[in-house]
Design a protein around this motif. Structure first.
Motif, PDB file in Angstrom:
ATOM      1  N   SER A   1       5.600  20.688   6.853  1.00 55.54           N
ATOM      2  CA  SER A   1       6.474  20.712   5.746  1.00 55.54           C
ATOM      3  C   SER A   1       7.066  19.295   5.202  1.00 55.54           C
ATOM      4  O   SER A   1       7.814  19.168   4.283  1.00 55.54           O
ATOM      5  N   ILE A   2       6.417  18.352   5.990  1.00 53.84           N
ATOM      6  CA  ILE A   2       7.022  16.914   5.851  1.00 53.84           C
ATOM      7  C   ILE A   2       6.396  16.445   4.616  1.00 53.84           C
ATOM      8  O   ILE A   2       5.137  16.305   4.565  1.00 53.84           O
ATOM      9  N   PRO A   3       7.209  15.832   3.659  1.00 53.64           N
ATOM     10  CA  PRO A   3       6.603  15.120   2.483  1.00 53.64           C
ATOM     11  C   PRO A   3       5.869  13.806   3.084  1.00 53.64           C
ATOM     12  O   PRO A   3       6.465  13.000   3.589  1.00 53.64           O
ATOM     13  N   VAL A   4       4.696  13.519   2.430  1.00 56.05           N
ATOM     14  CA  VAL A   4       3.876  12.403   2.734  1.00 56.05           C
ATOM     15  C   VAL A   4       4.711  11.197   2.193  1.00 56.05           C
ATOM     16  O   VAL A   4       4.854  10.031   2.723  1.00 56.05           O
ATOM     17  N   ALA A   5       5.331  11.546   1.112  1.00 53.18           N
ATOM     18  CA  ALA A   5       6.171  10.176   0.621  1.00 53.18           C
ATOM     19  C   ALA A   5       7.476   9.633   1.368  1.00 53.18           C
ATOM     20  O   ALA A   5       7.682   8.704   1.630  1.00 53.18           O
ATOM     21  N   SER A   6       7.774  10.660   2.434  1.00 49.86           N
ATOM     22  CA  SER A   6       9.093  10.565   3.183  1.00 49.86           C
ATOM     23  C   SER A   6       8.210   9.453   4.139  1.00 49.86           C
ATOM     24  O   SER A   6       8.942   8.515   4.699  1.00 49.86           O
ATOM     25  N   LEU A   7       7.211   9.880   4.669  1.00 48.33           N
ATOM     26  CA  LEU A   7       6.620   9.092   5.717  1.00 48.33           C
ATOM     27  C   LEU A   7       6.183   7.575   5.382  1.00 48.33           C
ATOM     28  O   LEU A   7       6.279   6.584   6.006  1.00 48.33           O
ATOM     29  N   ALA A   8       5.930   7.542   4.043  1.00 48.02           N
ATOM     30  CA  ALA A   8       5.602   6.366   3.531  1.00 48.02           C
ATOM     31  C   ALA A   8       6.832   5.444   3.292  1.00 48.02           C
ATOM     32  O   ALA A   8       6.968   4.351   3.407  1.00 48.02           O
ATOM     33  N   GLY A   9       7.845   6.029   3.005  1.00 46.75           N
ATOM     34  CA  GLY A   9       9.309   5.269   3.133  1.00 46.75           C
ATOM     35  C   GLY A   9       9.704   4.847   4.325  1.00 46.75           C
ATOM     36  O   GLY A   9      10.165   3.717   4.282  1.00 46.75           O
ATOM     37  N   VAL A  10       9.296   5.550   5.370  1.00 48.60           N
ATOM     38  CA  VAL A  10       9.487   4.886   6.850  1.00 48.60           C
ATOM     39  C   VAL A  10       8.552   3.646   6.976  1.00 48.60           C
ATOM     40  O   VAL A  10       8.965   2.736   7.319  1.00 48.60           O
TER      41      VAL A  10
ATOM     42  N   SER B   1      14.982   7.859  -0.700  1.00 44.94           N
ATOM     43  CA  SER B   1      16.066   8.426  -0.108  1.00 44.94           C
ATOM     44  C   SER B   1      15.991   8.225   1.360  1.00 44.94           C
ATOM     45  O   SER B   1      16.921   7.873   2.020  1.00 44.94           O
ATOM     46  N   THR B   2      14.794   8.382   1.694  1.00 42.98           N
ATOM     47  CA  THR B   2      14.553   8.006   3.267  1.00 42.98           C
ATOM     48  C   THR B   2      14.693   6.573   3.609  1.00 42.98           C
ATOM     49  O   THR B   2      15.343   6.215   4.850  1.00 42.98           O
ATOM     50  N   ILE B   3      14.303   5.592   3.017  1.00 43.04           N
ATOM     51  CA  ILE B   3      14.575   4.279   3.158  1.00 43.04           C
ATOM     52  C   ILE B   3      16.124   3.853   3.147  1.00 43.04           C
ATOM     53  O   ILE B   3      16.873   3.321   3.933  1.00 43.04           O
ATOM     54  N   VAL B   4      16.735   4.629   2.131  1.00 47.22           N
ATOM     55  CA  VAL B   4      18.385   4.279   1.765  1.00 47.22           C
ATOM     56  C   VAL B   4      18.965   5.070   3.239  1.00 47.22           C
ATOM     57  O   VAL B   4      19.826   4.270   3.810  1.00 47.22           O
ATOM     58  N   VAL B   5      18.512   6.196   3.514  1.00 46.79           N
ATOM     59  CA  VAL B   5      19.086   6.947   4.790  1.00 46.79           C
ATOM     60  C   VAL B   5      18.966   5.822   6.064  1.00 46.79           C
ATOM     61  O   VAL B   5      19.878   5.563   6.694  1.00 46.79           O
ATOM     62  N   MET B   6      17.586   5.364   6.363  1.00 50.17           N
ATOM     63  CA  MET B   6      17.572   4.545   7.400  1.00 50.17           C
ATOM     64  C   MET B   6      18.335   3.259   7.287  1.00 50.17           C
ATOM     65  O   MET B   6      18.993   3.030   8.359  1.00 50.17           O
ATOM     66  N   TRP B   7      18.385   2.640   6.194  1.00 45.41           N
ATOM     67  CA  TRP B   7      19.296   1.339   6.249  1.00 45.41           C
ATOM     68  C   TRP B   7      20.739   1.859   6.421  1.00 45.41           C
ATOM     69  O   TRP B   7      21.455   1.060   6.926  1.00 45.41           O
ATOM     70  N   LEU B   8      21.160   2.890   5.825  1.00 47.01           N
ATOM     71  CA  LEU B   8      22.524   3.102   5.929  1.00 47.01           C
ATOM     72  C   LEU B   8      22.637   3.396   7.385  1.00 47.01           C
ATOM     73  O   LEU B   8      23.953   2.913   8.000  1.00 47.01           O
ATOM     74  N   TRP B   9      22.121   4.150   8.175  1.00 53.61           N
ATOM     75  CA  TRP B   9      22.188   4.510   9.468  1.00 53.61           C
ATOM     76  C   TRP B   9      22.098   3.374  10.327  1.00 53.61           C
ATOM     77  O   TRP B   9      22.759   3.355  11.348  1.00 53.61           O
ATOM     78  N   GLU B  10      21.212   2.369  10.049  1.00 55.51           N
ATOM     79  CA  GLU B  10      21.174   1.231  10.901  1.00 55.51           C
ATOM     80  C   GLU B  10      22.466   0.433  10.597  1.00 55.51           C
ATOM     81  O   GLU B  10      23.049  -0.118  11.669  1.00 55.51           O
ATOM     82  N   LYS B  11      23.160   0.381   9.661  1.00 56.76           N
ATOM     83  CA  LYS B  11      24.275  -0.349   9.456  1.00 56.76           C
ATOM     84  C   LYS B  11      25.665   0.247   9.761  1.00 56.76           C
ATOM     85  O   LYS B  11      26.456  -0.395  10.280  1.00 56.76           O
ATOM     86  N   CYS B  12      25.685   1.762   9.682  1.00 55.39           N
ATOM     87  CA  CYS B  12      26.855   2.599   9.993  1.00 55.39           C
ATOM     88  C   CYS B  12      26.707   3.520  11.044  1.00 55.39           C
ATOM     89  O   CYS B  12      27.611   4.584  11.142  1.00 55.39           O
ATOM     90  N   ARG B  13      25.818   3.264  11.637  1.00 57.01           N
ATOM     91  CA  ARG B  13      25.738   4.439  12.752  1.00 57.01           C
ATOM     92  C   ARG B  13      26.682   4.541  13.942  1.00 57.01           C
ATOM     93  O   ARG B  13      26.893   3.642  14.526  1.00 57.01           O
ATOM     94  N   PRO B  14      27.370   5.822  14.163  1.00 54.47           N
ATOM     95  CA  PRO B  14      28.309   5.819  15.004  1.00 54.47           C
ATOM     96  C   PRO B  14      27.965   5.628  16.365  1.00 54.47           C
ATOM     97  O   PRO B  14      26.841   6.084  16.874  1.00 54.47           O
TER      98      PRO B  14
ATOM     99  N   SER C   1       0.862  -1.324   0.010  1.00 53.31           N
ATOM    100  CA  SER C   1       0.148  -0.225  -0.145  1.00 53.31           C
ATOM    101  C   SER C   1       0.982   1.308  -0.069  1.00 53.31           C
ATOM    102  O   SER C   1       0.521   2.197  -0.743  1.00 53.31           O
ATOM    103  N   GLN C   2       1.910   1.144   0.626  1.00 57.35           N
ATOM    104  CA  GLN C   2       2.736   2.614   1.042  1.00 57.35           C
ATOM    105  C   GLN C   2       3.676   2.712  -0.399  1.00 57.35           C
ATOM    106  O   GLN C   2       4.225   3.934  -0.442  1.00 57.35           O
ATOM    107  N   LEU C   3       3.865   1.594  -1.187  1.00 57.51           N
ATOM    108  CA  LEU C   3       4.752   1.956  -2.520  1.00 57.51           C
ATOM    109  C   LEU C   3       3.694   2.992  -3.452  1.00 57.51           C
ATOM    110  O   LEU C   3       4.275   3.813  -3.823  1.00 57.51           O
ATOM    111  N   HIS C   4       2.713   2.986  -3.326  1.00 57.30           N
ATOM    112  CA  HIS C   4       1.501   3.833  -3.985  1.00 57.30           C
ATOM    113  C   HIS C   4       1.727   5.361  -3.193  1.00 57.30           C
ATOM    114  O   HIS C   4       1.561   6.239  -4.012  1.00 57.30           O
ATOM    115  N   VAL C   5       1.706   5.281  -2.112  1.00 54.36           N
ATOM    116  CA  VAL C   5       1.708   6.574  -1.275  1.00 54.36           C
ATOM    117  C   VAL C   5       3.051   7.219  -1.544  1.00 54.36           C
ATOM    118  O   VAL C   5       3.022   8.443  -1.684  1.00 54.36           O
ATOM    119  N   MET C   6       4.370   6.427  -1.634  1.00 48.41           N
ATOM    120  CA  MET C   6       5.477   7.099  -2.126  1.00 48.41           C
ATOM    121  C   MET C   6       5.560   7.558  -3.520  1.00 48.41           C
ATOM    122  O   MET C   6       6.500   8.489  -3.544  1.00 48.41           O
TER     123      MET C   6
END
Length: 512
Positions: free
Chosen positions: A342-351, A177-190, A131-136
């Protein structure tokens, strides 16, 4: 001493509450959107989960709020019955939870096969992703998972400018980009920044990028006054609970929310060495919270593992952190609602897409393999049933498979007739559970015993024997006594009440 304790505890709880607030903020809004509700509805649920349930909770370190696990069910309810009917459903569901807690039924909501729970979460995760792929893409989700899957190629084509579509690709890039940031942050978070949630970082960067580039994408709609988002329950709406469909929905919400809450509370207990959870009190607190959500027209709530684990990892040791996170949510909505807009709905869909993928826990699926193929089969069938039908049907099918497995195990009985060294004596060996389902097989074996034989029947290898099988043995002993046969039931290991009954049975010997 008390003042010293407060000086030590309060700063730590305040820091942990800020971390939980940062995790909860995008999730509350994203889950509301996935549920087909305005983002403010999710924020109201998060506020109640902090200020009210946080204070009453039986699991002090658990955080409550809108849950992805109920998003699919709520979306379906809103689509079928309208947003106004969610209030009566939640009011009744919360009341059922409150009663269950008062009657100390909390432990019974945890009597759920892990395969069904994991399968349910996996099915929900797949539906959320579809469902959220459509919202993205700045589109609208379809009524069912299959419709979302079938309609995605057309939605993607409509979002690509190269195929004559619109500007949905810009929203899609923000979500991706939201998904990529979350994935990279989980893998490489200081280590020094381990408390910064990836969801907040991903949404924050996507929001800044969308503003700097002035992208024409859909943004979150939050009223400037939170009171505008409250839809008070009307007394006339309660009359609709006479509809059997709404009653079933209320029971489904109560059961799923309670099971998810208590499983989460048990998981939180394993994360720390502090106060253990009181499941009945937690269930009552959730009931009060959901009743309030029903009165205010908000989303249903559960105890949620993502926010709870963030709370424990941030160093919380008391319920103050959960309460304060509700204060921060309320303050942010009241004072900084323009930031939310100001938050894009697509970014929340990515979450939510990222969260949905995480719900499909393949590690849990592989872990079920240690207990045989049946739990893995139950996991898969439950998930697929939810995807191809609906949440309630999938869960019921999962429970049905679990009960069928128990019935099959309970009905397994190995029957063998063995000659003993003594002439004319035999042993009827029964291993497993002797239930009425095995009466035909047992009758067939008894029919092969020659006349005049003395048959010993030890019951020590039986886990259970019911009245039908026991009576069959007794009747055979009485019927064949005139032929010189004798049946000796060795009741060693059975309960005394059964032994006493065997000793008084005419024509049947008893030993042990």
């Amino acid at each position: 001493m008390r003042a010293v304790q407060w000086k030590v505890v309060l700063p730590r709880e305040l820091l942990a509450s800020v971390v939980v607030f940062l995790v909860a903020l995008p999730l509350c809004m994203g889950i509301a959107i996935a549920s087909g509700m305005p983002p403010a509805k999710g924020l109201i649920t998060g506020i109640i989960g902090g200020l009210v349930v946080g204070w009453l909770a039986g699991s002090p370190l658990q955080v409550s709020g809108p849950a992805a696990g109920l998003a699919v069910l709520v979306f379906e309810l809103v689509r079928q019955h309208g947003m106004a009917m969610l209030g009566p459903i939640l009011l009744l569901a919360g009341f059922l939870q409150l009663l269950a807690g008062r009657f100390r039924l909390g432990c019974w909501f945890r009597v759920t096969a892990p395969a069904v729970v994991y399968g349910m979460l996996a099915g929900i995760g797949v539906l959320i992703v579809l469902s959220q792929l459509h919202v993205m893409l700045d589109g609208s989700p379809k009524p069912s998972g299959l419709d979302n899957l079938a309609g995605f190629p057309a939605a993607l084509a409509g979002a690509l400018p190269t195929m004559g579509g619109g500007l949905g690709w810009q929203a899609g890039l923000l979500g991706l980009s939201t998904i990529v940031v979350m994935w990279l942050w989980e893998k490489c978070r200081p280590q020094a920044l381990r408390f910064v949630p990836g969801a907040l970082l991903g949404v924050g960067l996507a929001t800044v990028a969308s503003l700097l580039l002035a992208l024409p994408v859909k943004r979150v709609e939050v009223p400037a006054n939170l009171a505008e988002a409250i839809d008070w329950l009307r007394p006339s709406d309660l009359l609709n609970l006479a509809d059997p469909a709404l009653l079933v929905a209320a029971f489904a919400v109560a059961f799923i929310a309670s099971a998810e809450t208590l499983l989460s509370a048990a998981a939180v207990d394993r994360m720390h060495n502090g106060q253990r959870s009181d499941f009945d009190r937690e269930l009552s607190a959730q009931g009060v919270g959901n009743m309030l959500c029903g009165l205010l027209g908000a989303l249903p709530m559960t105890g949620v593992i993502v926010r709870s684990s963030a709370n424990v990892q941030a160093g919380a040791t008391t319920r103050l952190s959960a309460i304060f996170h509700g204060v921060w949510l309320l303050a942010f909505v009241l004072l900084l609602s323009s930031v939310l807009q100001s938050i894009p709905v697509a970014s929340l869909a990515g979450v939510l897409v990222y969260t949905g993928v995480k719900l499909v826990d393949l590690k849990a699926f592989r872990g079920l393999g240690r207990y045989g193929r049946m739990p893995m089969f139950t996991y898969g069938v439950t998930a697929l049933a939810i995807i191809f039908s609906d949440l309630l049907t999938g869960v019921l099918i999962g429970f049905g498979l679990t009960l069928a497995k128990l019935a099959w195990k309970a009905s397994r009985l190995k029957i063998s007739l063995v000659d003993l060294p003594r002439d004319g004596e035999m042993e009827l060996r029964l291993t497993g559970a002797a239930t009425f389902l095995k009466v035909p097989a047992l009758t067939q074996v008894l029919g092969t015993i020659p006349a005049g034989a003395t048959v010993h029947v030890p019951l020590s290898h039986l886990s259970y024997i019911d009245h039908a099988c026991l009576e069959l043995l007794e009747e055979w002993g009485r019927a064949n006594e005139s032929k010189g046969s004798k049946l000796v039931i060795e009741a060693r290991g059975l309960k005394r009440r059964l032994e006493g009954r065997l000793r008084t049975t005419a024509g049947v010997g008893s030993a042990g």
